[in-house]
Scaffold this motif. Structure first.
Motif, mmCIF file in Angstrom:
data_model
loop_
_atom_site.group_PDB
_atom_site.id
_atom_site.type_symbol
_atom_site.label_atom_id
_atom_site.label_comp_id
_atom_site.label_asym_id
_atom_site.label_seq_id
_atom_site.Cartn_x
_atom_site.Cartn_y
_atom_site.Cartn_z
ATOM 1 N N ARG A 606 0.968 -1.021 -0.037
ATOM 2 C CA ARG A 606 0.084 -0.028 -0.055
ATOM 3 C C ARG A 606 0.695 1.082 0.121
ATOM 4 N NH1 ARG A 606 -3.128 -3.986 2.593
ATOM 5 N NH2 ARG A 606 -5.129 -4.000 2.125
ATOM 6 N N ALA A 607 0.973 1.949 -0.995
ATOM 7 C CA ALA A 607 1.686 3.112 -1.313
ATOM 8 C C ALA A 607 1.024 4.364 -0.952
ATOM 9 C CB ALA A 607 2.483 2.899 -2.457
ATOM 10 N N GLY A 608 1.610 5.550 -0.901
ATOM 11 C CA GLY A 608 0.892 6.795 -0.919
ATOM 12 C C GLY A 608 0.202 7.261 0.236
ATOM 13 N N VAL A 609 0.229 6.580 1.457
ATOM 14 C CA VAL A 609 -0.423 6.611 2.589
ATOM 15 C C VAL A 609 0.113 7.480 3.673
ATOM 16 C CG1 VAL A 609 -1.338 4.256 2.407
ATOM 17 C CG2 VAL A 609 0.699 4.679 3.654
ATOM 18 N N LEU A 610 -0.887 8.216 4.054
ATOM 19 C CA LEU A 610 -0.483 9.312 5.183
ATOM 20 C C LEU A 610 -0.611 8.696 6.344
ATOM 21 C CD1 LEU A 610 -2.678 12.309 3.965
ATOM 22 C CD2 LEU A 610 -0.304 11.826 3.485
ATOM 23 N N PRO A 611 -0.080 9.287 7.602
ATOM 24 C CA PRO A 611 -0.060 8.766 8.988
ATOM 25 C C PRO A 611 -1.437 8.355 9.269
ATOM 26 C CG PRO A 611 1.293 10.828 8.696
ATOM 27 C CD PRO A 611 0.518 10.662 7.613
ATOM 28 N N GLY A 612 -2.403 9.105 9.317
ATOM 29 C CA GLY A 612 -3.768 8.549 9.553
ATOM 30 C C GLY A 612 -4.220 7.385 8.854
ATOM 31 N N ASP A 613 -3.846 7.342 7.442
ATOM 32 C CA ASP A 613 -4.016 6.160 6.940
ATOM 33 C C ASP A 613 -3.306 4.694 7.231
ATOM 34 O OD1 ASP A 613 -5.853 7.578 5.225
ATOM 35 O OD2 ASP A 613 -3.857 8.155 3.749
ATOM 36 N N LYS A 614 -1.849 4.998 7.700
ATOM 37 C CA LYS A 614 -1.138 3.752 8.474
ATOM 38 C C LYS A 614 -1.814 3.338 9.641
ATOM 39 C CE LYS A 614 3.208 4.971 6.304
ATOM 40 N NZ LYS A 614 4.717 5.273 6.607
ATOM 41 N N ALA A 615 -2.167 4.361 10.568
ATOM 42 C CA ALA A 615 -2.831 3.849 11.880
ATOM 43 C C ALA A 615 -4.319 3.478 11.377
ATOM 44 C CB ALA A 615 -3.028 5.130 12.542
ATOM 45 N N GLU A 616 -5.119 3.975 10.302
ATOM 46 C CA GLU A 616 -6.171 3.247 10.196
ATOM 47 C C GLU A 616 -6.001 1.798 9.673
ATOM 48 O OE1 GLU A 616 -10.113 3.949 7.390
ATOM 49 O OE2 GLU A 616 -8.340 5.621 7.559
ATOM 50 N N ARG A 617 -4.826 1.632 8.690
ATOM 51 C CA ARG A 617 -5.000 0.193 8.354
ATOM 52 C C ARG A 617 -4.388 -0.769 9.234
ATOM 53 N NH1 ARG A 617 -6.338 -3.925 5.670
ATOM 54 N NH2 ARG A 617 -4.264 -5.458 5.069
ATOM 55 N N LEU A 618 -3.851 -0.443 10.488
ATOM 56 C CA LEU A 618 -3.420 -1.112 11.735
ATOM 57 C C LEU A 618 -4.714 -1.507 12.534
ATOM 58 C CD1 LEU A 618 -0.542 -2.376 12.415
ATOM 59 C CD2 LEU A 618 -0.513 -0.357 10.888
ATOM 60 N N ALA A 619 -5.543 -0.377 12.694
ATOM 61 C CA ALA A 619 -6.690 -0.543 13.442
ATOM 62 C C ALA A 619 -7.510 -1.643 12.621
ATOM 63 C CB ALA A 619 -7.576 0.635 13.609
ATOM 64 N N ARG A 620 -7.441 -1.598 10.928
ATOM 65 C CA ARG A 620 -8.444 -2.458 10.511
ATOM 66 C C ARG A 620 -7.852 -3.828 10.495
ATOM 67 N NH1 ARG A 620 -13.033 -3.356 9.159
ATOM 68 N NH2 ARG A 620 -13.256 -1.230 9.012
ATOM 69 N N LEU A 621 -6.489 -4.054 10.656
ATOM 70 C CA LEU A 621 -6.004 -5.441 10.858
ATOM 71 C C LEU A 621 -6.449 -6.080 12.227
ATOM 72 C CD1 LEU A 621 -2.366 -5.028 9.410
ATOM 73 C CD2 LEU A 621 -4.060 -6.585 8.324
ATOM 74 N N ALA A 622 -6.346 -5.065 13.148
ATOM 75 C CA ALA A 622 -6.926 -5.642 14.464
ATOM 76 C C ALA A 622 -8.363 -5.937 14.569
ATOM 77 C CB ALA A 622 -6.648 -4.542 15.712
ATOM 78 N N ALA A 623 -9.234 -5.082 13.856
ATOM 79 C CA ALA A 623 -10.729 -5.390 13.617
ATOM 80 C C ALA A 623 -10.845 -6.664 13.181
ATOM 81 C CB ALA A 623 -11.426 -4.290 13.026
ATOM 82 N N ASP A 624 -10.112 -7.060 11.978
ATOM 83 C CA ASP A 624 -10.236 -8.351 11.489
ATOM 84 C C ASP A 624 -9.453 -9.681 12.302
ATOM 85 O OD1 ASP A 624 -11.456 -7.175 9.438
ATOM 86 O OD2 ASP A 624 -9.592 -7.008 8.152
ATOM 87 N N GLY A 625 -9.068 -9.370 13.221
ATOM 88 C CA GLY A 625 -8.473 -10.426 14.208
ATOM 89 C C GLY A 625 -7.204 -10.655 14.219
ATOM 90 N N HIS A 626 -6.520 -9.573 13.373
ATOM 91 C CA HIS A 626 -4.763 -9.867 13.292
ATOM 92 C C HIS A 626 -4.162 -9.325 14.284
ATOM 93 C CE1 HIS A 626 -5.012 -11.865 9.319
ATOM 94 N NE2 HIS A 626 -6.036 -11.092 8.891
ATOM 95 N N LYS A 627 -3.189 -9.529 14.709
ATOM 96 C CA LYS A 627 -2.276 -8.961 15.780
ATOM 97 C C LYS A 627 -0.953 -8.614 15.088
ATOM 98 C CE LYS A 627 -4.344 -11.096 19.672
ATOM 99 N NZ LYS A 627 -4.356 -11.990 20.787
ATOM 100 N N ALA A 628 -0.799 -7.337 14.514
ATOM 101 C CA ALA A 628 0.315 -6.858 13.781
ATOM 102 C C ALA A 628 1.375 -6.334 14.498
ATOM 103 C CB ALA A 628 -0.417 -5.853 12.749
ATOM 104 N N LEU A 629 2.647 -6.442 14.126
ATOM 105 C CA LEU A 629 3.720 -5.905 14.301
ATOM 106 C C LEU A 629 4.093 -4.597 13.316
ATOM 107 C CD1 LEU A 629 6.700 -5.267 15.661
ATOM 108 C CD2 LEU A 629 7.661 -7.229 14.172
#
Length: 762
Positions: A606-629
């Protein structure tokens, strides 16, 4: 594990109201729209899960309060309430014994709690050691006057130790009881006091047994776990305060009459015109009215290459103006700016609670009533059976002491400390104690690109294809600029500088490049469109590469590339072998991100992402049941690092990137990532074993103590033995094989020193 630290309970002294009044709270709150407001309060007394439950429950019951959330890491309370009401937020906190203050992210003072804990630990350790020496003489057969003398000496040593070191527990227990609550310090204070009181009674009546060593040793072991716990929790507060301190104190405001005056940051309002000099950080969000400059946008996009900006372009708080003076019109107040939003993102992300801490909180909620009931039942039972109050109270004290939660309290922190040392020996620093258990749970690894997968320093590709004459001209022009690309060109062609022609009329044009005259010709080094005055700038893929042009004709184009970190491919292969999903998030262009991803074998990009987008992506992974580093380094990665299940950054990261991360690795090699995961997983197994040992100890020891086979001294020894067993089990982590991910610094080099200031900001 323990509930409260020094100063935790009752910051509102003797019922005196503390904190801001209703009007002050309203003025300091943030308007969320639709009639909702948000207040952020600093509550230093927050320390454990019981505090969180008490505060959130009480505030949630107030009329007009929509949500109350406690952040344990930063010790703050966030309350969302309706504007048409004025809920008694501060009064409620004071009534509960939690003094509240308006948050001030910029304050940073001495950690008085840690100083008190360290002093108390030193006093308790000194007293326990000396009393144990005197006890050995009594155990060895000292009798009569000699035994009484040693007991009196022990009493004199123990008394100031109990007042000073035990004062931490006594104050916490008293404040909890004052406000109608129980905490883990109540049975501790009671057991220590009863052991000392009974020992003093025995000494006065020339008794054979005294338990001064038991009471002081109990304090010593409890303070070890409490100090470790406090240090680890305080680590989490550094990131938010560090980011907040990046904001400038104010800015130069140009009035309608053209007069310049300096205003503090909080007084800058939308519509004001600000003069931003070269080298200054943009204080609030706005757009450029006049001027042209190169601007460091790494805080927003994550890319270290400065961007040219001119009239009409938008700037955000936290960007740095590099080369030219700018006149900017503010479009937002400081509290609504991009930098403030990043602080809020990080605080929100830090609000999570680790699994083992939740287990500890539940255990602490059950500990006090169960221990008191067990001790009381023991006393009543023995009184009914024997009628001997001395024997009954001695056995009850033994039950209180033997059930001390030392082993349970050390089960987590001692493993974390040993694991942290093992990691540091291999160049990985642990910033957050609870991160170890979270790292062991991950199933996804998310990488930033620039400065993380790559080293973050541009280099010139295909240097050999540049002829000597061109290299000499480039070296001469690039030497006159401090732009990152110019410096990379100067380094690349440094050998040609001795053949460099003479240049005159050298001028650097912000956001474009540098120009000068040599042998009657005008040379330009910089962006293609500017250097060749509208000539063909090349393909879209290389349009951003700098060129050297003479009289509008391009002589050479220089492909700028960023090299991968050492062993990046091998490290990612090891992660894939462990069954982990890998993803790339980058603020760079899709072409650059795909190129790097292809080199290391990352499929999801995923390219061209802003800080909020990165945090949102991590939150989405968590919502989907993933635990991300999340592995990232830049200022713009800070919210994503905080939002991830666990995070890691290289030592070359900017200060705030390092502070926001749970782990920092000091090598160029990315093998630090799989190595840290291997250590964390082994530490997780040891923590589980320690919990098992602590539970088994209580299952065996408590019935024996209740049966009357244990004196207070033996109870203290058993309690200490259980702690030593937990510590010994944790030390197993220092030996054996960490896992196949073990690595050594490249070329045998020692770990690099952590830089004092932020390096590359990607």
């Amino acid at each position: 594990m323990s509930c409260c630290a020094p100063g935790v309970e009752g910051a509102g002294n003797d019922g005196v109201p503390a904190g801001p009044g209703p009007e002050e709270l309203r003025l300091a709150s943030r308007d969320l729209g639709d009639g909702a407001r948000q207040s952020d309060l600093s509550v230093p007394a927050i320390h454990c899960g019981g505090c969180i439950h008490t505060i959130e429950t009480a505030l949630g019951r107030l009329d007009g309060v929509e949500e109350a959330r406690v952040n344990l890491s930063t010790k703050r309370v966030r309350v969302r309430w309706r504007d048409d009401t004025q809920p008694a937020i501060v009064d409620t906190l004071n009534r509960l014994g939690y003094a509240a203050h308006l948050s001030d992210d910029g304050t940073a003072g001495k950690d008085k709690t840690l100083s008190e804990l360290v002093r108390a630990l030193a006093v308790a350790g000194f007293a326990a050691g000396n009393i144990m020496l005197l006890s050995v003489s009594v155990w060895s057969g000292a009798d009569g006057a000699t035994r009484d003398l040693f007991h009196w000496l022990s009493a004199l040593i123990a008394m100031p130790a109990l007042f000073f070191a035990g004062g931490i527990f006594y104050r916490s227990a008293w404040q909890a009881l004052r406000h109608g609550r129980m905490n883990m310090d109540v049975p501790i204070a009671l057991g220590v006091s009863l052991a000392y009181g009974l020992s003093l009674y025995e000494t006065i009546n020339h008794g054979q047994h005294a338990y001064f060593d038991a009471s002081v040793s109990l304090l010593f072991f409890l303070l070890i776990g409490r100090t470790l716990d406090h240090v680890m929790r305080e680590r989490a507060r550094v990131a938010v305060s560090g980011l907040a301190r990046m904001a400038p104190g104010g800015a130069t405001v140009i009035g309608a009459d053209g007069q310049a005056r300096f205003l503090p940051l909080d007084e800058i309002e939308p519509g004001m015109r600000l003069r931003i000099a070269a080298g200054d950080r943009v204080p609030v969000d706005g757009h450029i009215l006049e001027g042209r400059s190169d601007v460091d946008v790494s805080l927003v996009t994550g890319e270290g290459a400065p961007q040219p900006m001119a009239t009409g372009d938008a700037v955000r708080a936290g960007m740095v103006n590099l080369t030219g003076s700018l006149l900017v019109e503010a479009t937002a107040a400081a509290r609504e700016s991009f930098l403030a939003e990043m602080v809020r993102l990080m605080e929100a992300a830090e609000g999570g609670r680790a699994r083992y801490r939740r287990i500890a909180d539940r255990a602490s909620a059950l500990y006090s009533p169960l221990v008191h009931l067990a001790a009381l039942a023991t006393f009543v039972g023995w009184m009914a059976a024997t009628g001997d109050w001395h024997r009954a109270i001695t056995i009850a004290i033994a039950v209180l002491i033997i059930t001390c939660p030392c082993a349970l309290g050390l089960a987590v922190p001692i493993v974390q400390v040993v694991a942290a040392r093992r990691l540091f020996e291999r160049g990985v620093m642990v910033k957050d104690g609870s991160a170890m258990e979270r790292l062991a749970e991950i199933d996804t690894v998310v990488f930033d690109k620039t400065g993380t997968l790559t080293v973050g320093r541009p280099v010139v590709a295909d240097i050999d294809r540049i002829d000597a004459a061109t290299a000499a001209h480039v070296a001469a022009l690039a030497a006159h600029s401090r732009h990152p690309v110019s410096r990379a060109l100067a380094r690349a062609f440094d050998d040609a500088r001795n053949k460099a022609p003479a240049f005159s009329d050298i001028v650097e044009v912000p956001g474009r490049g540098i120009k000068g005259r040599s042998a009657g010709s005008l040379y330009r080094l910089g962006r293609a469109g500017w250097a060749c005055k509208g000539a063909d700038a090349g393909t879209s893929e290389d349009a951003g590469d700098p060129v050297l042009a003479r009289g509008g004709t391009i002589l050479a184009r220089f492909g700028m590339r960023d090299r991968l970190r050492a062993d990046a491919g091998a490290a990612l292969a090891a992660l894939r072998d462990d069954g982990l999903e890998i993803e790339l998030l980058s603020g760079d262009t899709a072409a650059n991100a795909q190129t790097v991803a292809a080199e290391v074998g990352i499929a999801t990009v995923r390219a061209g992402v802003l800080p909020g987008d990165k945090a949102e992506r991590l939150a989405r992974l968590a919502a989907d049941g993933h635990k991300a580093l999340m592995v990232g380094d830049g200022l713009n990665d800070a919210p994503a690092l905080a939002a991830a299940h666990v995070s890691m950054a290289p030592a070359t990261a900017a200060d705030i990137g390092r502070n926001a991360a749970d782990f920092v690795f000091l090598h160029d090699s990315l093998q630090a990532v799989p190595f840290a995961i291997a250590i964390a997983r082994r530490a997780d197994r040891l923590v589980r074993q320690n919990f098992g040992l602590a539970i088994a100890y209580n299952v065996i020891a408590v019935p024996i103590a209740v049966a009357g086979f244990v004196t207070p001294l033996i109870a203290a020894a058993a309690m200490s033995l259980s702690s030593l067993l937990v510590i010994a089990n944790a030390l197993r982590l220092r030996g054996g094989k960490a896992a196949a991910a073990s690595f050594v610094a490249p070329s045998g080099r020692a770990p690099a020193a952590l830089p004092s200031a932020g390096g590359k900001t990607a």
